[in-house]
Design a protein around this motif. Sequence first.
Motif, PDB file in Angstrom:
ATOM      1  N   VAL A  58      -5.306 -20.137   4.985  1.00  0.00           N
ATOM      2  CA  VAL A  58      -3.896 -19.786   4.806  1.00  0.00           C
ATOM      3  C   VAL A  58      -3.785 -18.287   4.557  1.00  0.00           C
ATOM      4  N   CYS A  59      -2.917 -17.641   5.318  1.00  0.00           N
ATOM      5  CA  CYS A  59      -2.662 -16.211   5.133  1.00  0.00           C
ATOM      6  C   CYS A  59      -1.307 -16.016   4.459  1.00  0.00           C
ATOM      7  N   PHE A  60      -1.304 -15.248   3.378  1.00  0.00           N
ATOM      8  CA  PHE A  60      -0.072 -14.936   2.642  1.00  0.00           C
ATOM      9  C   PHE A  60       0.285 -13.462   2.831  1.00  0.00           C
ATOM     10  N   TYR A  61       1.591 -13.179   2.905  1.00  0.00           N
ATOM     11  CA  TYR A  61       2.046 -11.795   2.816  1.00  0.00           C
ATOM     12  C   TYR A  61       3.234 -11.741   1.872  1.00  0.00           C
ATOM     13  N   GLU A  72      10.299   2.867   4.790  1.00  0.00           N
ATOM     14  CA  GLU A  72       9.375   3.913   5.219  1.00  0.00           C
ATOM     15  C   GLU A  72       9.482   4.189   6.716  1.00  0.00           C
ATOM     16  N   PHE A  73       9.603   3.126   7.509  1.00  0.00           N
ATOM     17  CA  PHE A  73       9.580   3.290   8.963  1.00  0.00           C
ATOM     18  C   PHE A  73      10.968   3.197   9.601  1.00  0.00           C
ATOM     19  N   ASN A  74      11.989   3.018   8.762  1.00  0.00           N
ATOM     20  CA  ASN A  74      13.370   2.960   9.261  1.00  0.00           C
ATOM     21  C   ASN A  74      13.503   1.921  10.378  1.00  0.00           C
ATOM     22  N   CYS A  75      13.124   0.704  10.043  1.00  0.00           N
ATOM     23  CA  CYS A  75      13.132  -0.369  11.037  1.00  0.00           C
ATOM     24  C   CYS A  75      13.481  -1.686  10.358  1.00  0.00           C
ATOM     25  N   VAL A  76      13.651  -2.726  11.166  1.00  0.00           N
ATOM     26  CA  VAL A  76      13.849  -4.077  10.657  1.00  0.00           C
ATOM     27  C   VAL A  76      12.637  -4.909  11.044  1.00  0.00           C
ATOM     28  N   LEU A  77      12.017  -5.553  10.068  1.00  0.00           N
ATOM     29  CA  LEU A  77      10.818  -6.355  10.304  1.00  0.00           C
ATOM     30  C   LEU A  77      11.160  -7.832  10.108  1.00  0.00           C
ATOM     31  N   PRO A  78      11.209  -8.601  11.192  1.00  0.00           N
ATOM     32  CA  PRO A  78      11.493 -10.038  11.064  1.00  0.00           C
ATOM     33  C   PRO A  78      10.277 -10.781  10.526  1.00  0.00           C
ATOM     34  N   PHE A  79      10.507 -11.933   9.906  1.00  0.00           N
ATOM     35  CA  PHE A  79       9.395 -12.783   9.465  1.00  0.00           C
ATOM     36  C   PHE A  79       8.801 -13.484  10.683  1.00  0.00           C
ATOM     37  N   PRO A  80       7.463 -13.573  10.772  1.00  0.00           N
ATOM     38  CA  PRO A  80       6.456 -12.963   9.920  1.00  0.00           C
ATOM     39  C   PRO A  80       5.795 -11.794  10.668  1.00  0.00           C
ATOM     40  N   SER A  81       6.168 -10.598  10.364  1.00  0.00           N
ATOM     41  CA  SER A  81       5.687  -9.419  11.098  1.00  0.00           C
ATOM     42  C   SER A  81       4.196  -9.156  10.916  1.00  0.00           C
ATOM     43  N   PHE A  82       3.578  -9.817   9.941  1.00  0.00           N
ATOM     44  CA  PHE A  82       2.162  -9.569   9.660  1.00  0.00           C
ATOM     45  C   PHE A  82       1.291 -10.767  10.021  1.00  0.00           C
ATOM     46  N   GLY A  83       1.863 -11.719  10.727  1.00  0.00           N
ATOM     47  CA  GLY A  83       1.099 -12.884  11.159  1.00  0.00           C
ATOM     48  C   GLY A  83       0.755 -13.843  10.046  1.00  0.00           C
ATOM     49  N   GLU A  84       1.468 -13.733   8.924  1.00  0.00           N
ATOM     50  CA  GLU A  84       1.159 -14.590   7.782  1.00  0.00           C
ATOM     51  C   GLU A  84       1.699 -15.999   7.978  1.00  0.00           C
ATOM     52  N   ASN A  85       1.011 -16.972   7.381  1.00  0.00           N
ATOM     53  CA  ASN A  85       1.510 -18.340   7.366  1.00  0.00           C
ATOM     54  C   ASN A  85       2.622 -18.534   6.351  1.00  0.00           C
ATOM     55  N   ILE A  86       2.504 -17.845   5.226  1.00  0.00           N
ATOM     56  CA  ILE A  86       3.511 -17.990   4.173  1.00  0.00           C
ATOM     57  C   ILE A  86       3.940 -16.606   3.699  1.00  0.00           C
ATOM     58  N   THR A  87       5.212 -16.315   3.891  1.00  0.00           N
ATOM     59  CA  THR A  87       5.808 -15.113   3.323  1.00  0.00           C
ATOM     60  C   THR A  87       6.310 -15.514   1.941  1.00  0.00           C
ATOM     61  N   VAL A  88       5.795 -14.875   0.902  1.00  0.00           N
ATOM     62  CA  VAL A  88       6.003 -15.361  -0.454  1.00  0.00           C
ATOM     63  C   VAL A  88       6.515 -14.250  -1.358  1.00  0.00           C
ATOM     64  N   SER A  89       7.442 -14.581  -2.238  1.00  0.00           N
ATOM     65  CA  SER A  89       7.939 -13.606  -3.212  1.00  0.00           C
ATOM     66  C   SER A  89       7.369 -13.905  -4.587  1.00  0.00           C
ATOM     67  N   GLY A  90       7.297 -12.863  -5.422  1.00  0.00           N
ATOM     68  CA  GLY A  90       6.807 -13.030  -6.780  1.00  0.00           C
ATOM     69  C   GLY A  90       5.308 -13.209  -6.881  1.00  0.00           C
ATOM     70  N   MET A  91       4.584 -12.872  -5.809  1.00  0.00           N
ATOM     71  CA  MET A  91       3.127 -13.060  -5.816  1.00  0.00           C
ATOM     72  C   MET A  91       2.460 -11.821  -5.223  1.00  0.00           C
ATOM     73  N   ASP A  92       2.711 -10.687  -5.849  1.00  0.00           N
ATOM     74  CA  ASP A  92       2.157  -9.413  -5.409  1.00  0.00           C
ATOM     75  C   ASP A  92       0.640  -9.381  -5.593  1.00  0.00           C
ATOM     76  N   GLU A  93      -0.042  -8.573  -4.790  1.00  0.00           N
ATOM     77  CA  GLU A  93      -1.499  -8.437  -4.898  1.00  0.00           C
ATOM     78  C   GLU A  93      -1.949  -8.012  -6.293  1.00  0.00           C
ATOM     79  N   LYS A  94      -1.083  -7.325  -7.036  1.00  0.00           N
ATOM     80  CA  LYS A  94      -1.445  -6.869  -8.391  1.00  0.00           C
ATOM     81  C   LYS A  94      -1.538  -8.024  -9.369  1.00  0.00           C
ATOM     82  N   ASN A  95      -0.745  -9.084  -9.170  1.00  0.00           N
ATOM     83  CA  ASN A  95      -0.721 -10.161 -10.165  1.00  0.00           C
ATOM     84  C   ASN A  95      -1.307 -11.480  -9.673  1.00  0.00           C
ATOM     85  N   ILE A  96      -1.867 -11.481  -8.471  1.00  0.00           N
ATOM     86  CA  ILE A  96      -2.583 -12.659  -7.966  1.00  0.00           C
ATOM     87  C   ILE A  96      -4.075 -12.358  -8.001  1.00  0.00           C
ATOM     88  N   CYS A  97      -4.842 -13.279  -8.551  1.00  0.00           N
ATOM     89  CA  CYS A  97      -6.279 -13.034  -8.748  1.00  0.00           C
ATOM     90  C   CYS A  97      -7.143 -13.950  -7.898  1.00  0.00           C
TER      91      CYS A  97
END
Length: 212
Positions: A58-61, A72-97
């Motif tokens: 499973v890939c998360f972004y 930053e890039f002055n654009c619109v990025l539709p889901f899922p622009s990074f090929g992720e299976n789950i686009t998730v909020s509240g689960m930043d790389e800083k607080n997920i271990c």
Amino acid sequence: MEIKSLNIGLPKTQMFRQEQYMTGIDKKPIQRGWLSKNGFENDGVANTDFHGGPDRAVCFYVFEHYKDWEQEFNCVLPFPSFGENITVSGMDEKNICIGDIFQIGEAVIQIIQGRIPCATISKHNNIDVFLQRIIETCRTGYFARVLKEGMIANDSKIILLNEHPLKVSVKFTIETFFHCLEEERIKKILQVNELAEAMRNKFSKRLLKLKI
């Protein structure tokens, strides 16, 4: 913590500036999907060096990163622009271990490594510096293995079942991998038994080189 988009897609041929390449990054949002030990049903990857397999099922972004990139890039990025299976909020790389365990719908997953991004992200979004900026900012997303198979819906709740006691964050591992290749940092990461085997091998080889 919540799902913003649930996404799947099989590999297909795409074009980038007259270059043809095969990729699984072009996924589409769905309402629900079955998650097995090897990933979502009707989902797939093309580049097995960086994606796929039981350790990267499973890939998360992170949803919050979308706004930063769009500004930053002055654009619109539709889901899922990074090929992720789950686009998730509240689960930043800083607080997920590494080693954290979550229930999502019927399934149970465990975070096992930060994502090592590739140039396909730049090609897919037609932004040449995207890969470079993702590495610089460590906004990479992350992978999980599946501990319990089950159905996940796009409105399924995300529940933290177990926070790993060593608390080695995804961001710490990615920063170490790309920017802070120091012996003590690598040793700390390797203490996490749940770390993906491929990532463990990479860190172990780098640690060996530092000792030579």
